[in-house]
Write a protein that holds these residues in place. Structure first.
Motif, short mmCIF file in Angstrom:
data_model
loop_
_atom_site.label_atom_id
_atom_site.label_comp_id
_atom_site.label_asym_id
_atom_site.label_seq_id
_atom_site.Cartn_x
_atom_site.Cartn_y
_atom_site.Cartn_z
N ASP A 435 32.90 24.53 15.42
CA ASP A 435 32.84 22.91 13.77
C ASP A 435 31.87 22.52 14.80
N LYS A 436 31.14 22.64 14.39
CA LYS A 436 29.43 22.00 15.11
C LYS A 436 28.21 22.75 14.49
N VAL A 437 27.41 22.39 13.97
CA VAL A 437 26.00 23.18 13.38
C VAL A 437 24.70 21.74 13.87
N THR A 438 23.42 22.55 13.82
CA THR A 438 22.41 22.00 14.24
C THR A 438 21.98 21.98 13.47
N LEU A 439 21.05 21.73 12.13
CA LEU A 439 20.15 21.62 10.77
C LEU A 439 18.89 21.13 11.42
N GLU A 440 17.56 22.17 11.04
CA GLU A 440 16.30 21.49 10.78
C GLU A 440 15.71 21.66 9.43
N GLY A 441 14.86 20.62 8.98
CA GLY A 441 13.81 20.43 7.28
C GLY A 441 12.76 20.40 8.22
N VAL A 442 12.20 19.68 6.86
CA VAL A 442 10.44 19.30 7.00
C VAL A 442 10.78 18.73 6.15
N ASP A 486 29.32 17.22 12.85
CA ASP A 486 30.04 17.64 13.39
C ASP A 486 31.12 18.15 12.28
N ASN A 487 32.94 18.41 13.03
CA ASN A 487 34.22 18.48 12.58
C ASN A 487 33.98 19.10 11.46
N LEU A 488 33.69 20.45 11.78
CA LEU A 488 33.80 21.58 10.74
C LEU A 488 34.90 22.32 10.55
N GLN A 489 35.25 22.89 9.65
CA GLN A 489 36.44 23.67 10.16
C GLN A 489 35.50 25.34 10.50
N PRO A 490 36.32 26.29 11.35
CA PRO A 490 36.43 27.16 11.40
C PRO A 490 36.04 28.10 10.77
N GLY A 491 35.20 29.64 10.86
CA GLY A 491 35.36 30.30 10.18
C GLY A 491 34.97 30.18 8.45
N THR A 513 30.05 29.19 9.87
CA THR A 513 30.50 28.51 11.59
C THR A 513 31.62 29.94 12.12
N GLU A 514 31.62 29.85 13.16
CA GLU A 514 32.44 30.83 14.06
C GLU A 514 33.95 30.65 13.75
N THR A 515 33.99 31.45 14.44
CA THR A 515 35.74 32.13 13.84
C THR A 515 36.42 31.55 15.05
N ARG A 516 37.78 31.10 15.27
CA ARG A 516 38.17 31.19 16.37
C ARG A 516 39.79 32.06 16.30
N PHE A 517 38.72 32.73 17.83
CA PHE A 517 39.57 34.44 17.97
C PHE A 517 40.94 33.32 18.70
#
Length: 755
Positions: A435-442, A486-491, A513-517
Motif C-alpha cells: 500500500d506504499k512506495v517511496t519514489l525519487e526524482g531529480v 500511500d493508500n495504494l492498492q495491493p498487486g 505493489t506487493e500482493t497480499r498473501f
C-alpha cells in the motif's frame, strides 16, 4: 419444483502448462530397492473452467501466474522426496529408483467461497521400472465446486431475481446484475460437507416474491452446478411468478488448445533497434532518419489505424482511418499519408500449424521517412501518434503503441525534472509495499517553485494525482528528492512521472505493489491424511503447506493435531493436543513446513517455512483458545530451567518472514533460531494461562518486527508455528494441554522495526 439433470458439456481450458526440460540427479530420496533405476518424462497440463478468451495477453498472465505459483510434490511410500515451486523447476527427464510413486500439484487460491478465486489440484500415481522410460502426465484441474445461474428461460415480465448459495462455512449472493454478467461462485467445500444449499427469490410482474430453497446433495469438485430457472406455462392463480428450477450437473472436462497472442510491434530507427515505448524520437539536432514499426498479427491483419494528437495541426482528419483494407492498403487514406511521409508495406504471410489446424501470420512495416520528421513545425509540446492494430480472428484482438517525437528542447523528456527508475524488489525489497512506495526524482533547474511526483493506475483514464516533494524551493539543479505515496492498492501496477511548476515529464515509469498473501487452508476447514494416516490441513495425501508432529505420533497410532467440528458448533477448527507417546511428552503442534522423518524417539528432522509471494505483512491474526494443563513431563531440565512439574504449561504461536526455509533436527539440538541469519521479521506470543472463554476463540494479533536485513534481502518464505506445549521439543510440558486455532490471516499495515 426442482429437477436434477446431468449434462455432458465441455468447458474449454484457458491455460496449458508444460514442464520445463532439464536433468538433475536424485540425491535425497530413500530408494525403494537396489534393483536399478528408470527414467520419467513428466508433462504437466492445467485445465480450468474458463471460457477461451479473446484477450490473449490476460490469458497469458493467468497462465504464467499459475505456472509460477504451482507447488508440486513427488512422493513414495516413505513420504515426500522432492518438492518444486513453479512448473519450470521440474526436471524432465528425471532419474528415479524402481518403485511406486505419486506426484501432486496445486495452485491458485483456496478460499471458502469467491466469485473469482479458484483452486486447482492434480494427483497422479505411476510406477518406475528398471531401465524403462515412463511418460507421466499430471493433469491439474479446477478443484472447486462451481455454482451458476441461467435465467434465459424466464418470462421477460419477471422483475427481479436473487439467488444465494451456501455451505456450512460461507455463502455467495447473486443479484440480477451478477447473473446477467454470467458470474459464477467457486466453493471449497469444508471437510465432510458435500451439500450446497441454494435459495432462489423471484419477483413477478405483480411485485410478489416467490421463494424456493433446497439442497444440492453429493456435490463434487470439478463439477459446475447450474440452476436453470424456467417459467411454468400453466396458470398460476395464487399470484406471483411460477418458476421451475432444474439443477444441471456439468462435469468440467478437458480440451487443450493453443493460445496465440494479439498483434505485436518492434521498432527501428536509423537501422538499429529502438525502444519506442521507453524513448522519444529526438529530432532536436536536425539529424533526421527513417523510423520503422514492424507489425505482426496472427490470423492475419484486419485493421491498422493512426491517431495524431493536437500538436499535429493538419492530421486530425486521418485519425482512426483504416489504412489496411481486406488485404490491400486503403487507397485514399494511404495516398494522404504518403504525402506526409508515412507508408505501410505488407512483407509476408507465413503459416503456422498446430493440432487445431493452420493459421496465417501477417507481417508488415509502417514507415515514417526522414521527410515526415523534417516537415514537422517546431513545437514546445511533443508530437504523439497512437498506432492501433486489430487481427483478423473471429473475435479480433487489438493492440496499440505510442510513438513520441520531440523537435525542441522544451518538448524533450527531463528538461526541468526527471523521475528515477523505481526501486528494485531484489535490492530494495521493502521500498514497494502493498500500500506504499517511496519514489525519487531529480530537479533539473534552480528556478522551480514546486515539484514532485504524479501517479495513477497504469492503463487507466484516471487523472494523475500530484504528490508534492517536501522542502520545495530549497534544492538546486541536480538535487534528488523523494516522495512517499500511500493508500495504494495491493498487486496493482501504477505509472508515474515528475512534475515541476506547470511542466510535466513526458516519459512515464511504473512500479507494481506487493500482493497480499492469503494463507492456504488458513480457515482450517479442509483436512486430509497422509498414507500413514497422519492428519493435516489441506488436500491430497501429501503436505503442501501445513504439517505437524502427527507423523511421529503415528508410532502409537495417534494424531496430536486434528480437525474439530464440535468445539464450536458449525465451525471446524484445528485441535492441538499434547499427549504422552511411549512415555515421553509429544506437543500438539501445527506448523508451516514439512515433517521429514523421525529420529528414533529422540526427535525429528523437519523444515520450517514454505515459499510465498515475498510480501511484507505487519502482523499475523489468528483465533485461539488455549487450555494449559499442569506440567507432568520434564525432559531436558537444563534446556527449560525454572520450568518444573506442577507449573502451568506454556502455549506459543510465532510467525517469521525469512529468506530461506529453516532445516531443523531436534534430536541433534538443531532448533529454530529467531535471530538466525535468514530471519527478516519475527513475532511471537506465549501464554501460561487460559486464553478464550469456554467454547469460544479469542482474536490474537501478533505483530511482526523486521530487522535491518529485510531492507536489502528479499523475503521468500513464511513460517508459522503453533504449539500447545512450548517446550515440547525438549519433551517438557503437560499431557493435558490443548490449543484450538482457526482463521489464520496476515495483516498489512505500518511496518515495525527492531531497535
Amino acid at each position: 419444483m426442482t429437477v436434477m439433470k446431468t449434462k455432458n458439456s465441455i468447458i474449454y481450458s484457458a491455460v496449458i502448462i508444460l514442464a520445463g526440460i532439464g536433468t538433475q540427479s536424485c540425491t535425497n530420496e530413500v530408494p525403494f530397492s537396489t534393483q536399478g533405476e528408470g527414467t520419467v518424462f513428466l508433462n504437466t497440463k492445467m485445465y480450468s473452467d474458463l471460457v477461451v478468451s479473446t484477450r490473449a495477453a490476460i490469458d497469458d498472465d493467468i497462465r504464467q501466474k499459475l505456472e509460477d505459483e504451482m507447488t508440486i510434490y513427488l512422493e513414495n511410500s516413505k513420504g515426500v522426496i522432492r518438492k518444486y515451486t513453479g512448473v519450470s523447476t521440474v526436471e524432465s527427464p528425471m532419474i528415479l529408483n524402481v518403485g511406486e510413486y505419486a506426484i501432486e500439484g496445486w495452485t491458485g487460491d483456496s478460499v471458502s467461497a469467491d466469485y473469482d478465486k479458484k483452486f486447482y489440484r492434480g494427483y497422479q500415481k505411476f510406477s518406475v521400472e528398471a531401465g524403462e522410460s515412463t511418460q507421466v502426465t499430471l493433469e491439474v484441474n479446477i478443484a472447486n465446486v462451481i455454482a451458476s445461474i441461467d435465467i434465459t428461460h424466464l418470462d421477460p415480465s419477471v422483475q427481479d431475481v436473487n439467488v444465494t448459495f451456501n455451505h456450512t462455512r460461507a455463502s455467495l449472493d447473486f443479484d440480477k446484475d451478477k447473473i446477467d454478467e454470467g458470474k459464477k461462485g467457486y466453493f471449497m467445500m469444508p471437510n465432510g460437507d458435500n451439500v450446497l444449499h441454494y435459495k432462489v427469490e423471484v419477483t413477478g410482474a405483480d411485485g410478489k416474491v416467490v421463494t424456493e430453497e433446497n439442497d444440492i446433495k453429493d456435490v463434487k469438485r470439478s463439477h459446475e452446478y447450474k440452476l436453470q430457472l424456467l417459467s411454468e406455462q400453466k396458470d398460476n392463480d395464487k399470484g406471483g411468478a411460477l418458476v421451475k428450477i432444474e439443477v444441471l450437473d456439468i462435469p468440467v472436462k478437458d480440451q487443450t488448445f493453443y493460445i496465440y497472442p494479439g498483434p505485436s510491434f518492434k521498432s527501428q530507427l536509423a537501422g538499429a533497434d529502438f525502444d519506442v515505448e521507453q524513448n522519444q524520437i529526438d529530432c532536436t539536432d536536425n539529424n533526421f532518419n527513417d523510423f520503422y514499426l514492424r507489425v505482426v498479427a496472427y490470423y492475419g491483419l484486419k485493421s491498422l489505424s493512426l491517431n495524431f494528437n493536437e500538436t499535429f495541426e493538419d492530421m486530425s482528419d486521418l485519425n482512426g482511418k483504416n489504412i489496411w483494407n481486406n488485404g490491400m492498403t486503403g487507397d485514399e487514406v494511404s495516398a494522404q499519408l504518403l504525402t506526409k511521409g508515412i507508408s505501410y508495406e505488407h512483407l509476408t504471410d507465413s503459416q503456422i500449424s498446430d493440432d487445431n489446424g493452420t493459421i496465417s501470420v501477417h507481417e508488415g512495416w509502417l514507415r515514417f521517412n526522414q521527410d515526415f520528421f523534417r516537415q514537422l513545425p517546431q513545437s514546445n509540446s511533443e508530437y504523439v501518434i497512437e498506432v492501433k492494430v486489430s487481427d483478423n480472428r473471429t473475435l479480433p484482438i487489438s493492440n496499440s503503441i505510442i510513438i513520441r517525437i520531440a523537435n525542441t528542447d522544451k518538448a524533450l523528456d527531463n528538461k526541468l525534472i526527471s523521475s528515477v527508475e523505481p526501486p528494485s524488489p531484489e535490492t530494495s525489497p521493502m521500498a514497494i509495499l502493498s500500500d506504499k512506495v517511496t519514489l525519487e526524482g531529480v530537479i533539473n533547474t534552480d528556478d522551480a517553485q514546486y515539484y514532485g511526483i504524479m501517479y495513477r493506475l497504469a492503463n487507466s483514464n484516471d487523472e494523475f494525482v500530484k504528490v508534492y516533494a517536501p522542502g520545495s524551493l530549497t534544492r538546486a539543479a541536480g538535487d534528488r528528492f523523494s516522495v512517499t505515496i500511500d493508500n495504494l492498492q495491493p498487486g496493482k501496477t501504477y505509472e508515474y512521472k515528475g512534475f515541476c511548476d506547470d511542466y510535466e515529464e513526458q516519459k512515464t515509469r511504473s512500479f507494481t505493489t506487493e500482493t497480499r498473501f492469503e494463507i492456504p487452508f488458513g480457515n482450517m476447514e479442509t483436512w486430509s491424511k497422509f498414507s500413514n494416516n497422519a492428519a493435516f490441513p489441506g488436500v491430497g495425501n501429501s503436505s503442501s503447506f501445513w504439517d505437524s508432529g502427527n507423523h511421529g505420533s503415528q508410532l502409537a497410532s495417534k494424531n496430536l493435531t486434528t480437525s474439530n467440528s464440535s468445539f464450536i458448533n458449525g465451525n471446524t477448527v484445528a485441535q492441538l493436543k499434547s499427549q504422552t507417546i511411549m512415555t515421553v511428552l509429544a506437543a500438539g503442534n501445527l506448523f508451516v513446513g514439512n515433517y521429514i522423518k523421525n529420529e528414533g524417539t529422540s526427535g525429528a528432522q523437519l523444515t520450517f517455512g514454505r515459499p510465498f509471494d515475498g510480501s511484507h505483512p505487519s502482523a499475523l491474526k489468528v483465533k485461539v483458545n488455549y487450555q494449559p494443563g499442569s506440567v507432568d513431563k520434564v525432559g531436558s531440565k537444563d534446556k527449560v530451567s525454572g520450568f518444573s512439574k506442577g507449573d502451568n504449561d506454556n502455549g506459543q504461536i510465532f510467525v517469521a518472514i525469512a529468506s530461506s526455509q529453516c532445516d531443523l533436527n531436534t534430536a541433534q539440538g538443531k532448533m529454530f533460531e529467531p535471530q538466525g541469519d535468514n530471519i527478516l521479521g519475527y513475532g511471537e506470543v506465549t501464554w501460561n494461562n487460559k486464553i478464550g472463554s469456554d467454547n469460544e476463540l479469542a482474536d490474537i494479533n501478533i505483530p511482526i518486527i523486521y530487522n535491518e536485513k529485510a531492507k536489502t534481502t528479499p523475503a521468500t518464505h513464511i513460517i508459522i508455528v503453533c504449539s500447545a506445549s512450548k517446550y515440547g521439543d525438549y519433551f517438557t510440558g503437560s499431557s493435558s494441554s490443548v490449543m484450538y486455532v482457526d482463521d489464520f490471516e496476515l495483516e498489512y499495515g505500518e511496518i515495525r522495526w527492531s531497535n
